[in-house]
Write an enzyme that holds these catalytic residues in place. Structure first.
Site, PDB file in Angstrom:
ATOM      1  N   THR A  19      -0.462  -9.710   2.319  1.00  0.00           N
ATOM      2  CA  THR A  19      -1.508  -9.354   1.354  1.00  0.00           C
ATOM      3  C   THR A  19      -1.327  -7.943   0.816  1.00  0.00           C
ATOM      4  O   THR A  19      -1.803  -7.630  -0.266  1.00  0.00           O
ATOM      5  CB  THR A  19      -2.899  -9.473   1.997  1.00  0.00           C
ATOM      6  OG1 THR A  19      -2.914  -8.715   3.221  1.00  0.00           O
ATOM      7  CG2 THR A  19      -3.242 -10.919   2.315  1.00  0.00           C
ATOM      8  N   ARG A  23       5.120  -5.348   6.094  1.00  0.00           N
ATOM      9  CA  ARG A  23       4.795  -4.491   7.232  1.00  0.00           C
ATOM     10  C   ARG A  23       5.549  -4.969   8.470  1.00  0.00           C
ATOM     11  O   ARG A  23       5.494  -6.146   8.812  1.00  0.00           O
ATOM     12  CB  ARG A  23       3.286  -4.496   7.513  1.00  0.00           C
ATOM     13  CG  ARG A  23       2.487  -3.831   6.407  1.00  0.00           C
ATOM     14  CD  ARG A  23       1.015  -3.812   6.713  1.00  0.00           C
ATOM     15  NE  ARG A  23       0.267  -3.297   5.582  1.00  0.00           N
ATOM     16  CZ  ARG A  23      -1.053  -3.292   5.502  1.00  0.00           C
ATOM     17  NH1 ARG A  23      -1.774  -3.776   6.496  1.00  0.00           N
ATOM     18  NH2 ARG A  23      -1.668  -2.810   4.431  1.00  0.00           N
ATOM     19  N   SER A 114      -1.326   0.929   6.042  1.00  0.00           N
ATOM     20  CA  SER A 114      -2.779   1.013   5.947  1.00  0.00           C
ATOM     21  C   SER A 114      -3.403   1.561   7.227  1.00  0.00           C
ATOM     22  O   SER A 114      -3.140   2.677   7.620  1.00  0.00           O
ATOM     23  CB  SER A 114      -3.359  -0.353   5.582  1.00  0.00           C
ATOM     24  OG  SER A 114      -4.745  -0.264   5.334  1.00  0.00           O
ATOM     25  N   HIS A 115      -4.211   0.762   7.889  1.00  0.00           N
ATOM     26  CA  HIS A 115      -4.972   1.198   9.067  1.00  0.00           C
ATOM     27  C   HIS A 115      -4.227   0.952  10.371  1.00  0.00           C
ATOM     28  O   HIS A 115      -4.795   1.155  11.443  1.00  0.00           O
ATOM     29  CB  HIS A 115      -6.311   0.466   9.092  1.00  0.00           C
ATOM     30  CG  HIS A 115      -6.166  -1.027   9.040  1.00  0.00           C
ATOM     31  ND1 HIS A 115      -5.698  -1.674   7.924  1.00  0.00           N
ATOM     32  CD2 HIS A 115      -6.406  -1.995   9.954  1.00  0.00           C
ATOM     33  CE1 HIS A 115      -5.654  -2.979   8.155  1.00  0.00           C
ATOM     34  NE2 HIS A 115      -6.078  -3.198   9.379  1.00  0.00           N
ATOM     35  N   LYS A 127       5.078  -1.439  -0.321  1.00  0.00           N
ATOM     36  CA  LYS A 127       4.639  -2.407  -1.326  1.00  0.00           C
ATOM     37  C   LYS A 127       4.868  -1.848  -2.718  1.00  0.00           C
ATOM     38  O   LYS A 127       4.951  -0.628  -2.920  1.00  0.00           O
ATOM     39  CB  LYS A 127       3.169  -2.783  -1.139  1.00  0.00           C
ATOM     40  CG  LYS A 127       2.167  -1.677  -1.462  1.00  0.00           C
ATOM     41  CD  LYS A 127       0.742  -2.235  -1.408  1.00  0.00           C
ATOM     42  CE  LYS A 127      -0.273  -1.177  -1.809  1.00  0.00           C
ATOM     43  NZ  LYS A 127      -1.642  -1.734  -1.915  1.00  0.00           N
ATOM     44  N   ASP A 278      -9.204   5.548   6.232  1.00  0.00           N
ATOM     45  CA  ASP A 278      -8.114   5.029   7.060  1.00  0.00           C
ATOM     46  C   ASP A 278      -6.781   5.677   6.740  1.00  0.00           C
ATOM     47  O   ASP A 278      -6.708   6.674   6.028  1.00  0.00           O
ATOM     48  CB  ASP A 278      -8.025   3.509   6.904  1.00  0.00           C
ATOM     49  CG  ASP A 278      -7.483   3.086   5.552  1.00  0.00           C
ATOM     50  OD1 ASP A 278      -7.748   3.807   4.562  1.00  0.00           O
ATOM     51  OD2 ASP A 278      -6.808   2.046   5.456  1.00  0.00           O
ATOM     52  N   ASP A 280      -4.139   5.060   4.784  1.00  0.00           N
ATOM     53  CA  ASP A 280      -3.691   5.317   3.414  1.00  0.00           C
ATOM     54  C   ASP A 280      -4.826   5.616   2.451  1.00  0.00           C
ATOM     55  O   ASP A 280      -4.611   5.720   1.248  1.00  0.00           O
ATOM     56  CB  ASP A 280      -2.844   4.152   2.894  1.00  0.00           C
ATOM     57  CG  ASP A 280      -3.631   2.871   2.712  1.00  0.00           C
ATOM     58  OD1 ASP A 280      -4.649   2.677   3.418  1.00  0.00           O
ATOM     59  OD2 ASP A 280      -3.236   2.038   1.873  1.00  0.00           O
ATOM     60  N   ASP A 282      -7.652   3.895   1.573  1.00  0.00           N
ATOM     61  CA  ASP A 282      -8.323   2.912   0.736  1.00  0.00           C
ATOM     62  C   ASP A 282      -9.525   2.249   1.406  1.00  0.00           C
ATOM     63  O   ASP A 282     -10.227   1.462   0.781  1.00  0.00           O
ATOM     64  CB  ASP A 282      -7.340   1.848   0.222  1.00  0.00           C
ATOM     65  CG  ASP A 282      -6.691   1.027   1.331  1.00  0.00           C
ATOM     66  OD1 ASP A 282      -6.973   1.278   2.519  1.00  0.00           O
ATOM     67  OD2 ASP A 282      -5.891   0.125   0.989  1.00  0.00           O
ATOM     68  N   ARG A 283      -9.796   2.573   2.683  1.00  0.00           N
ATOM     69  CA  ARG A 283     -10.941   1.982   3.370  1.00  0.00           C
ATOM     70  C   ARG A 283     -11.964   3.063   3.701  1.00  0.00           C
ATOM     71  O   ARG A 283     -11.651   4.249   3.724  1.00  0.00           O
ATOM     72  CB  ARG A 283     -10.487   1.274   4.657  1.00  0.00           C
ATOM     73  CG  ARG A 283      -9.567   0.110   4.396  1.00  0.00           C
ATOM     74  CD  ARG A 283      -9.039  -0.502   5.680  1.00  0.00           C
ATOM     75  NE  ARG A 283      -8.034  -1.503   5.374  1.00  0.00           N
ATOM     76  CZ  ARG A 283      -8.062  -2.766   5.799  1.00  0.00           C
ATOM     77  NH1 ARG A 283      -9.053  -3.188   6.557  1.00  0.00           N
ATOM     78  NH2 ARG A 283      -7.112  -3.610   5.464  1.00  0.00           N
ATOM     79  N   THR A 345      -9.273 -12.992   0.221  1.00  0.00           N
ATOM     80  CA  THR A 345      -9.051 -11.642   0.730  1.00  0.00           C
ATOM     81  C   THR A 345      -7.753 -11.088   0.149  1.00  0.00           C
ATOM     82  O   THR A 345      -6.753 -11.779   0.052  1.00  0.00           O
ATOM     83  CB  THR A 345      -8.977 -11.665   2.262  1.00  0.00           C
ATOM     84  OG1 THR A 345     -10.243 -12.093   2.770  1.00  0.00           O
ATOM     85  CG2 THR A 345      -8.648 -10.297   2.815  1.00  0.00           C
ATOM     86  N   GLU A 364     -14.671  -5.676  -0.001  1.00  0.00           N
ATOM     87  CA  GLU A 364     -14.246  -6.561   1.083  1.00  0.00           C
ATOM     88  C   GLU A 364     -14.912  -6.102   2.369  1.00  0.00           C
ATOM     89  O   GLU A 364     -15.102  -4.896   2.579  1.00  0.00           O
ATOM     90  CB  GLU A 364     -12.729  -6.521   1.260  1.00  0.00           C
ATOM     91  CG  GLU A 364     -11.962  -7.029   0.067  1.00  0.00           C
ATOM     92  CD  GLU A 364     -10.465  -7.052   0.314  1.00  0.00           C
ATOM     93  OE1 GLU A 364      -9.810  -7.934  -0.251  1.00  0.00           O
ATOM     94  OE2 GLU A 364      -9.964  -6.188   1.052  1.00  0.00           O
ATOM     95  N   GLU A 365     -15.238  -7.066   3.221  1.00  0.00           N
ATOM     96  CA  GLU A 365     -15.907  -6.717   4.468  1.00  0.00           C
ATOM     97  C   GLU A 365     -15.024  -5.876   5.389  1.00  0.00           C
ATOM     98  O   GLU A 365     -15.518  -5.244   6.319  1.00  0.00           O
ATOM     99  CB  GLU A 365     -16.360  -7.984   5.205  1.00  0.00           C
ATOM    100  CG  GLU A 365     -15.278  -9.009   5.462  1.00  0.00           C
ATOM    101  CD  GLU A 365     -14.252  -8.576   6.461  1.00  0.00           C
ATOM    102  OE1 GLU A 365     -14.639  -7.940   7.451  1.00  0.00           O
ATOM    103  OE2 GLU A 365     -13.060  -8.860   6.248  1.00  0.00           O
ATOM    104  N   SER A 366     -13.734  -5.848   5.123  1.00  0.00           N
ATOM    105  CA  SER A 366     -12.799  -5.102   5.952  1.00  0.00           C
ATOM    106  C   SER A 366     -12.765  -3.630   5.553  1.00  0.00           C
ATOM    107  O   SER A 366     -11.718  -3.019   5.460  1.00  0.00           O
ATOM    108  CB  SER A 366     -11.403  -5.721   5.879  1.00  0.00           C
ATOM    109  OG  SER A 366     -10.981  -5.847   4.539  1.00  0.00           O
ATOM    110  N   LYS A 377      -8.690  -0.565  -3.612  1.00  0.00           N
ATOM    111  CA  LYS A 377      -9.916  -0.106  -2.982  1.00  0.00           C
ATOM    112  C   LYS A 377      -9.779   1.382  -2.721  1.00  0.00           C
ATOM    113  O   LYS A 377      -8.665   1.906  -2.645  1.00  0.00           O
ATOM    114  CB  LYS A 377     -10.218  -0.884  -1.711  1.00  0.00           C
ATOM    115  CG  LYS A 377      -9.095  -1.060  -0.717  1.00  0.00           C
ATOM    116  CD  LYS A 377      -9.529  -1.988   0.402  1.00  0.00           C
ATOM    117  CE  LYS A 377      -8.395  -2.258   1.392  1.00  0.00           C
ATOM    118  NZ  LYS A 377      -7.454  -3.266   0.881  1.00  0.00           N
ATOM    119  N   ARG A 495      -9.692 -13.480  12.766  1.00  0.00           N
ATOM    120  CA  ARG A 495     -10.965 -12.869  12.392  1.00  0.00           C
ATOM    121  C   ARG A 495     -12.010 -13.975  12.255  1.00  0.00           C
ATOM    122  O   ARG A 495     -11.766 -14.985  11.586  1.00  0.00           O
ATOM    123  CB  ARG A 495     -10.844 -12.098  11.082  1.00  0.00           C
ATOM    124  CG  ARG A 495      -9.791 -10.988  11.097  1.00  0.00           C
ATOM    125  CD  ARG A 495     -10.071  -9.974   9.988  1.00  0.00           C
ATOM    126  NE  ARG A 495      -8.947  -9.116   9.688  1.00  0.00           N
ATOM    127  CZ  ARG A 495      -8.570  -8.060  10.403  1.00  0.00           C
ATOM    128  NH1 ARG A 495      -9.231  -7.760  11.506  1.00  0.00           N
ATOM    129  NH2 ARG A 495      -7.540  -7.315  10.027  1.00  0.00           N
TER     130      ARG A 495
END
Length: 542
Positions: A19, A23, A114-115, A127, A278, A280, A282-283, A345, A364-366, A377, A495
């Site tokens: 997604t 990674r 990411s995280h 990416k 996080d 990178d 974006d969260r 997602t 997103e809920e994440s 994001k 999840r």
């Protein structure tokens, strides 16, 4: 004379982007030819790059600088005219999107997992983002993957490394390399969206905040914007220096991994507002004094109050959320008389909606929230919008959220993660769920309205995405959703999302785990989680 080396290679198995790109463990990327194969596959798949400009940067994790040198030499060999690189290789994911869009480049390569944890024995990722600034859509990632399965050569300049530690212009085999301040363009964009004067006044009035950058990429951004530009006291930003291993931490802004921030916000003399981002950038996680705001609620509250910020004063075109995210934002959209969209997602699914002007805010809920200002994001953006709302409403976080619940009802919500489970067991569990026919059955106190495997048809380009998560939806609107995450590098992460709508304000103060206890049990029993995975409890609950 600069020499372009043509290096013979063979394909590696498993270079299929998920997604958010490819990674793997650092050791995998450090194999000879591994990174080079994937970068060449990108360049071979995105069209004619001759004379074009590329943006490159990452979250500063281990292997970031080394990978950038490889990418620069391969970009020069591919014929790019210019590459823009964040100073020190640093560039948050939303800032990369900002720069790609502002300078109208031919997209960018973002180096991040990411995280996920960082370090020599941890994770790395890469990416490609398209010229619109967002993650490559499935058509592009499929083409990249197809190319990785047949590649037999990559091209790279045989030159020394280029200095990326100081701002300025360089040349690499005839290709221009511009090393730029990674914060400046992003900070300028934030200043155009939010009422910085109102936020300055908030801090000047004694408002106290803590921002946990988790030794990840947002440290420099938060320090400049919150402390230098907006006047928050020095020390407002904690763990603000990006480190290759994130200070031995796990840069995931949730109640478990941002434990120092959580302890402070739920302790004596807590600040007024807490937030974290996080690896990178974006969260985001949002906290009030002794109060946690779920990402689903955060999206809904921001959507209901977006007009507090100058950049959104004209209102929203629409609101989009990922399918597992709670329906709280849908209720706001209905009240505003605008459309809401439910997507798979992955932020790339919001891109077509944003580009078509159908949606303004997405979430997103994440722990991901964003808007049409970029095509990713954006953790710090969400924090700044919350600050703008707090400055305008002059109420504590908890009061704003509780008033929101009183008006719209509360979508009580929780996510249970089972991390690092056996991949075969996880796939077997999902196959088991796909084979169930539950419509009309009574599970505990709930009657099943339908169960399915979510599929999505993009309303803009007509593309279809299938197998996006198992849904069990009950007649009262409660839901259980099961997904396998695509963000890990080892095993599988299951999840499980549990949601129940509660209109009664007298019940809004209940702990979600208590309110959802029966649905949580139903989820474990129906999926046979313990029997199939050996796990009696989730790894993380949010």
């Amino acid at each position: 004379m600069t020499t372009v080396k043509h290096v013979a290679t063979t394909p590696f198995d498993g270079q299929k982007p998920g997604t958010s790109g490819l990674r793997k463990k650092v050791r995998v990327f450090q194999q000879p030819h591994y990174l080079e194969n994937f970068v060449q596959a990108i360049f071979d798949s995105i069209g004619d790059v001759a004379g074009k400009t590329l943006v490159v940067g990452g979250d500063g994790r281990f292997h970031n600088r080394s990978a950038i040198q490889t990418i620069l030499k391969m970009a020069a060999a591919a014929g790019f005219a210019k590459v823009m690189v964040g100073k020190g290789g640093i560039l948050s994911t939303p800032a990369a999107s900002c720069v790609i869009r502002k300078y109208k480049t031919f997209g960018g390569i973002i180096l991040s997992a990411s995280h996920n944890p960082g370090g020599p024995d941890e994770d790395f990722g890469i990416k490609y983002n398209i010229p619109a600034g967002g993650p490559a859509p499935e058509g592009v990632t499929e083409a990249i993957y197809a190319r990785t399965t047949e590649i037999n050569e990559y091209r790279i300049l045989d030159v020394a490394d280029v200095d990326i530690e100081s701002v300025g212009d360089r040349s690499l085999g005839g290709m221009a390399v511009t090393v730029f301040d990674p914060v400046a363009d992003y900070a300028e964009l934030m200043g155009s969206l939010f009422d910085f004067d109102a936020i300055r006044a908030l801090f000047a009035g004694g408002f106290r905040m803590r921002f946990d950058a988790m030794h990840a990429v947002t440290g420099p951004y938060a320090s400049v914007i919150l402390e230098d530009i907006l006047g928050a006291p020095k020390g407002t930003v904690m763990n603000g220096i990006p480190l290759e291993d994130f200070g031995h931490g796990h840069p995931d802004p949730n109640l478990v991994h941002a434990h120092d921030l959580v302890e402070e916000m739920f302790g004596p003399d807590a600040p007024d507002f807490g937030a974290a981002s996080d690896g990178d950038g974006d969260r985001n996680m949002i906290l009030g004094r002794d109060f946690y705001v779920t990402p689903s609620d955060s999206l809904a509250v921001l959507a209901a109050n977006a007009t507090c910020a100058p950049g959104y004063a004209k209102g929203l075109a629409g609101i989009a959320r990922s399918m597992p995210t709670s329906a709280a934002a849908d209720r706001v959209a209905a009240a505003l008389g605008i459309k809401s969209y439910e997507t798979p997602t992955g932020w790339k699914f919001f891109g077509t909606l944003l580009d078509a002007g159908l949606a303004t805010l997405c979430g997103e809920e994440s722990f991901g929230t964003g808007s049409d200002h970029v095509r990713e994001k954006d953790g710090l953006w969400a924090v700044l919008l919350w600050l703008n709302v707090l400055a305008a409403r002059k109420q504590p976080v908890a009061d704003i959220v509780r008033e929101h619940w009183a008006k719209y009802g509360r979508n009580v919500y929780s996510r249970h993660d089972y991390e690092g489970i056996d991949t075969a067991a996880a796939n077997g569990l999902m196959d088991h769920l796909r084979g169930l026919s539950l419509k009309g059955q009574t599970l505990g106190a709930y009657t099943v309205a339908f169960n399915d495997d979510f599929a999505y048809t993009d309303p803009v380009d007509g593309s279809v995405s299938t197998k996006q998560g198992i849904r069990i939806v009950f007649e009262d609107g409660s839901r259980i959703v099961f997904r396998l995450s695509g963000t890990g590098t080892e095993g599988a992460t299951l999840r499980v999302y549990i949601e129940q709508y509660e209109p009664d304000p007298a019940k809004h103060g209940a702990d979600p785990q208590d309110a959802l206890a029966e649905l949580i049990k139903i989820a474990r029993d129906v999926a046979e989680i313990e029997a199939r995975t050996g796990r009696s409890e989730p790894t993380v609950i949010t």
